[in-house]
Design a protein around this motif. Sequence first.
Motif, PDB file in Angstrom:
ATOM      1  N   PHE A  19       0.829  -1.184   0.088  1.00 64.06           N
ATOM      2  CA  PHE A  19       0.116   0.123  -0.125  1.00 64.06           C
ATOM      3  C   PHE A  19       0.908   1.301  -0.021  1.00 64.06           C
ATOM      4  N   ASP A  72       0.788   4.030  -3.028  1.00 66.56           N
ATOM      5  CA  ASP A  72       0.347   5.205  -2.983  1.00 66.56           C
ATOM      6  C   ASP A  72       1.231   6.182  -3.348  1.00 66.56           C
ATOM      7  N   LYS A 111       1.022   9.838  -2.193  1.00 69.61           N
ATOM      8  CA  LYS A 111       0.866   9.972  -0.640  1.00 69.61           C
ATOM      9  C   LYS A 111      -0.260  10.626   0.067  1.00 69.61           C
ATOM     10  N   GLN A 152      -2.690   8.628   1.183  1.00 69.74           N
ATOM     11  CA  GLN A 152      -3.187   7.699   2.240  1.00 69.74           C
ATOM     12  C   GLN A 152      -4.221   6.889   1.637  1.00 69.74           C
ATOM     13  N   LEU A 157      -5.170   4.754  -2.354  1.00 62.04           N
ATOM     14  CA  LEU A 157      -4.837   4.063  -3.451  1.00 62.04           C
ATOM     15  C   LEU A 157      -5.813   4.835  -4.742  1.00 62.04           C
ATOM     16  N   ASP A 158      -5.431   5.520  -5.691  1.00 61.05           N
ATOM     17  CA  ASP A 158      -6.154   5.765  -6.630  1.00 61.05           C
ATOM     18  C   ASP A 158      -6.746   4.651  -7.363  1.00 61.05           C
ATOM     19  N   GLU A 168      -3.919   3.162  -9.388  1.00 63.33           N
ATOM     20  CA  GLU A 168      -3.047   2.471  -8.702  1.00 63.33           C
ATOM     21  C   GLU A 168      -3.358   0.967  -8.091  1.00 63.33           C
ATOM     22  N   THR A 228     -10.981   6.123  -4.743  1.00 63.04           N
ATOM     23  CA  THR A 228      -9.775   5.547  -4.240  1.00 63.04           C
ATOM     24  C   THR A 228     -10.253   4.335  -3.161  1.00 63.04           C
TER      25      THR A 228
END
Length: 113
Positions: free
Chosen positions: A23, A27, A30, A32, A34-35, A38, A68
């Motif tokens: 994770f 990320d 950053k 916090q 995950l798009d 990603e 996200t």
Amino acid sequence: MGRLDLTEFQALWEKLRKWTGIFMTFDKNKNQALDYLEIPAALTAAGIRVDEFILQLIGLRYTEPDMTVSFPGFLFLLMKLDCMMRKFQSFDMTGMGVISVNSRQFLHMTMYN
């Protein structure tokens, strides 16, 4: 029974450590979370390959309205996928990626995992 012995706890702890590292690595901005874009690379790093259809299902079920996945959501997703894959593999007697289950087996697979 909802209890883990020491070996099971250690295995779970190692997965959580590995998944936390994944994770944090993926990320990229950053924030916090995950798009959506990603997520595929993070899943691949965890040893889970999904096609576009499954990725869309993950987007519908596990993403927030801003597309996200939070850290807890990511851990839940990986635990669910890991459990589902282990259950599938237990029924895949030939190792060909195909299983046959009856309705009772299917209900057991879906209700207890």
